[in-house]
Scaffold this motif. Structure first.
Motif, PDB file in Angstrom:
ATOM      1  N   LYS A  17       0.817  -1.219   0.000  1.00  0.00           N
ATOM      2  CA  LYS A  17       0.000   0.000   0.000  1.00  0.00           C
ATOM      3  C   LYS A  17       0.857   1.279   0.000  1.00  0.00           C
ATOM      4  CE  LYS A  17      -3.629  -2.598   0.349  1.00  0.00           C
ATOM      5  NZ  LYS A  17      -3.977  -3.310  -0.836  1.00  0.00           N
ATOM      6  N   GLN A  18       2.164   1.134  -0.237  1.00  0.00           N
ATOM      7  CA  GLN A  18       3.055   2.294  -0.338  1.00  0.00           C
ATOM      8  C   GLN A  18       3.059   2.786  -1.781  1.00  0.00           C
ATOM      9  OE1 GLN A  18       4.703   3.610   2.381  1.00  0.00           O
ATOM     10  NE2 GLN A  18       3.439   2.124   3.495  1.00  0.00           N
ATOM     11  N   PHE A  19       3.282   4.107  -1.967  1.00  0.00           N
ATOM     12  CA  PHE A  19       3.393   4.636  -3.318  1.00  0.00           C
ATOM     13  C   PHE A  19       4.659   4.120  -3.976  1.00  0.00           C
ATOM     14  CE2 PHE A  19       0.694   8.096  -1.531  1.00  0.00           C
ATOM     15  CZ  PHE A  19      -0.374   7.947  -2.403  1.00  0.00           C
ATOM     16  N   LEU A  20       4.595   3.839  -5.279  1.00  0.00           N
ATOM     17  CA  LEU A  20       5.784   3.430  -6.012  1.00  0.00           C
ATOM     18  C   LEU A  20       6.739   4.607  -6.082  1.00  0.00           C
ATOM     19  CD1 LEU A  20       4.384   1.535  -9.139  1.00  0.00           C
ATOM     20  CD2 LEU A  20       5.133   0.591  -6.965  1.00  0.00           C
ATOM     21  N   PRO A  21       8.036   4.365  -5.919  1.00  0.00           N
ATOM     22  CA  PRO A  21       8.995   5.452  -6.055  1.00  0.00           C
ATOM     23  C   PRO A  21       9.107   5.860  -7.526  1.00  0.00           C
ATOM     24  CG  PRO A  21      10.136   3.376  -5.726  1.00  0.00           C
ATOM     25  CD  PRO A  21       8.663   3.100  -5.569  1.00  0.00           C
ATOM     26  N   PRO A  22       9.482   7.108  -7.798  1.00  0.00           N
ATOM     27  CA  PRO A  22       9.594   7.568  -9.192  1.00  0.00           C
ATOM     28  C   PRO A  22      10.555   6.721 -10.027  1.00  0.00           C
ATOM     29  CG  PRO A  22       9.793   9.405  -7.672  1.00  0.00           C
ATOM     30  CD  PRO A  22       9.766   8.155  -6.846  1.00  0.00           C
ATOM     31  N   GLU A  23      11.587   6.158  -9.384  1.00  0.00           N
ATOM     32  CA  GLU A  23      12.543   5.336 -10.133  1.00  0.00           C
ATOM     33  C   GLU A  23      11.997   3.946 -10.423  1.00  0.00           C
ATOM     34  OE1 GLU A  23      13.607   5.017  -5.760  1.00  0.00           O
ATOM     35  OE2 GLU A  23      13.126   6.655  -7.115  1.00  0.00           O
ATOM     36  N   GLY A  24      10.868   3.598  -9.822  1.00  0.00           N
ATOM     37  CA  GLY A  24      10.218   2.328 -10.093  1.00  0.00           C
ATOM     38  C   GLY A  24      10.689   1.203  -9.197  1.00  0.00           C
ATOM     39  N   ILE A  25      10.055   0.055  -9.366  1.00  0.00           N
ATOM     40  CA  ILE A  25      10.421  -1.152  -8.625  1.00  0.00           C
ATOM     41  C   ILE A  25      10.474  -2.317  -9.600  1.00  0.00           C
ATOM     42  CG2 ILE A  25       9.413  -0.399  -6.436  1.00  0.00           C
ATOM     43  CD1 ILE A  25       7.043  -2.314  -7.063  1.00  0.00           C
ATOM     44  N   GLU A  26      11.218  -3.341  -9.211  1.00  0.00           N
ATOM     45  CA  GLU A  26      11.290  -4.538 -10.045  1.00  0.00           C
ATOM     46  C   GLU A  26      10.196  -5.504  -9.609  1.00  0.00           C
ATOM     47  OE1 GLU A  26      14.500  -7.722 -11.797  1.00  0.00           O
ATOM     48  OE2 GLU A  26      15.168  -5.951 -10.727  1.00  0.00           O
ATOM     49  N   VAL A  27       9.476  -6.029 -10.590  1.00  0.00           N
ATOM     50  CA  VAL A  27       8.406  -6.987 -10.336  1.00  0.00           C
ATOM     51  C   VAL A  27       8.619  -8.188 -11.255  1.00  0.00           C
ATOM     52  CG1 VAL A  27       6.759  -5.211  -9.620  1.00  0.00           C
ATOM     53  CG2 VAL A  27       6.829  -5.911 -11.997  1.00  0.00           C
ATOM     54  N   PRO A  28       8.004  -9.328 -10.948  1.00  0.00           N
ATOM     55  CA  PRO A  28       8.176 -10.510 -11.811  1.00  0.00           C
ATOM     56  C   PRO A  28       7.681 -10.247 -13.231  1.00  0.00           C
ATOM     57  CG  PRO A  28       7.131 -11.112  -9.739  1.00  0.00           C
ATOM     58  CD  PRO A  28       7.182  -9.615  -9.781  1.00  0.00           C
ATOM     59  N   ASP A  29       8.418 -10.766 -14.211  1.00  0.00           N
ATOM     60  CA  ASP A  29       8.011 -10.637 -15.609  1.00  0.00           C
ATOM     61  C   ASP A  29       6.647 -11.287 -15.809  1.00  0.00           C
ATOM     62  OD1 ASP A  29      10.296  -9.320 -16.360  1.00  0.00           O
ATOM     63  OD2 ASP A  29      11.306 -11.106 -17.102  1.00  0.00           O
ATOM     64  N   GLY A  30       5.790 -10.612 -16.562  1.00  0.00           N
ATOM     65  CA  GLY A  30       4.486 -11.172 -16.894  1.00  0.00           C
ATOM     66  C   GLY A  30       3.471 -11.140 -15.776  1.00  0.00           C
ATOM     67  N   ASP A  31       3.743 -10.415 -14.696  1.00  0.00           N
ATOM     68  CA  ASP A  31       2.810 -10.324 -13.578  1.00  0.00           C
ATOM     69  C   ASP A  31       1.481  -9.748 -14.077  1.00  0.00           C
ATOM     70  OD1 ASP A  31       1.536  -8.688 -11.256  1.00  0.00           O
ATOM     71  OD2 ASP A  31       2.911 -10.093 -10.264  1.00  0.00           O
ATOM     72  N   ILE A  32       0.396 -10.460 -13.859  1.00  0.00           N
ATOM     73  CA  ILE A  32      -0.905 -10.067 -14.392  1.00  0.00           C
ATOM     74  C   ILE A  32      -1.347  -8.711 -13.856  1.00  0.00           C
ATOM     75  CG2 ILE A  32      -3.375 -10.616 -14.271  1.00  0.00           C
ATOM     76  CD1 ILE A  32      -2.676 -13.494 -14.747  1.00  0.00           C
ATOM     77  N   PHE A  33      -1.171  -8.468 -12.559  1.00  0.00           N
ATOM     78  CA  PHE A  33      -1.601  -7.196 -11.983  1.00  0.00           C
ATOM     79  C   PHE A  33      -0.904  -6.026 -12.657  1.00  0.00           C
ATOM     80  CE2 PHE A  33      -0.961  -3.635  -9.109  1.00  0.00           C
ATOM     81  CZ  PHE A  33      -2.275  -3.303  -8.823  1.00  0.00           C
ATOM     82  N   TRP A  34       0.437  -6.066 -12.717  1.00  0.00           N
ATOM     83  CA  TRP A  34       1.179  -4.930 -13.274  1.00  0.00           C
ATOM     84  C   TRP A  34       0.961  -4.791 -14.774  1.00  0.00           C
ATOM     85  CZ3 TRP A  34       2.087  -1.431 -10.006  1.00  0.00           C
ATOM     86  CH2 TRP A  34       2.401  -1.741  -8.692  1.00  0.00           C
ATOM     87  N   THR A  35       0.742  -5.899 -15.470  1.00  0.00           N
ATOM     88  CA  THR A  35       0.438  -5.813 -16.903  1.00  0.00           C
ATOM     89  C   THR A  35      -0.889  -5.098 -17.114  1.00  0.00           C
ATOM     90  OG1 THR A  35       1.662  -7.863 -17.306  1.00  0.00           O
ATOM     91  CG2 THR A  35       0.106  -7.171 -19.010  1.00  0.00           C
ATOM     92  N   ARG A  36      -1.879  -5.416 -16.284  1.00  0.00           N
ATOM     93  CA  ARG A  36      -3.179  -4.764 -16.385  1.00  0.00           C
ATOM     94  C   ARG A  36      -3.081  -3.270 -16.062  1.00  0.00           C
ATOM     95  NH1 ARG A  36      -6.592  -6.955 -12.233  1.00  0.00           N
ATOM     96  NH2 ARG A  36      -6.188  -5.058 -11.084  1.00  0.00           N
ATOM     97  N   VAL A  37      -2.325  -2.932 -15.016  1.00  0.00           N
ATOM     98  CA  VAL A  37      -2.162  -1.529 -14.639  1.00  0.00           C
ATOM     99  C   VAL A  37      -1.439  -0.766 -15.752  1.00  0.00           C
ATOM    100  CG1 VAL A  37      -1.106   0.020 -12.943  1.00  0.00           C
ATOM    101  CG2 VAL A  37      -2.238  -2.059 -12.177  1.00  0.00           C
ATOM    102  N   ALA A  38      -0.461  -1.413 -16.400  1.00  0.00           N
ATOM    103  CA  ALA A  38       0.248  -0.783 -17.524  1.00  0.00           C
ATOM    104  C   ALA A  38      -0.696  -0.584 -18.702  1.00  0.00           C
ATOM    105  CB  ALA A  38       1.445  -1.629 -17.935  1.00  0.00           C
ATOM    106  N   ASN A  39      -1.552  -1.561 -18.980  1.00  0.00           N
ATOM    107  CA  ASN A  39      -2.524  -1.430 -20.069  1.00  0.00           C
ATOM    108  C   ASN A  39      -3.502  -0.289 -19.812  1.00  0.00           C
ATOM    109  OD1 ASN A  39      -1.417  -3.504 -21.556  1.00  0.00           O
ATOM    110  ND2 ASN A  39      -2.817  -5.054 -20.750  1.00  0.00           N
TER     111      ASN A  39
END
Length: 62
Positions: A17-39
């Motif tokens: 529940k923390q805000f993502l830092p501007p430099e970003g974070i590393e997440v697993p490739d193909g993660d469904i949640f982050w792919t959806r948020v990117a879309n």
């Protein structure tokens, strides 16, 4: 893969529940949640920087 918030947005991590830092974070490739948020346009996905080759010490010195 690395996810960064889209310019002008604040995006929370779904678990911490923390805000993502501007430099970003590393997440697993193909993660469904982050792919959806990117879309949806809320984050930008970047490929991790390629590993640089290191020179071997010695060997060439005469």
């Amino acid at each position: 893969m690395i996810v960064k918030p889209a310019p002008g947005l604040k995006v929370r991590h779904p678990v911490t529940k923390q805000f993502l830092p501007p430099e970003g974070i590393e997440v697993p490739d193909g993660d469904i949640f982050w792919t959806r948020v990117a879309n949806d346009g809320d984050v930008v996905i970047e490929a991790p920087a390629p590993a640089t080759a290191t020179k071997k010490a010695g060997g060439d010195a005469q």
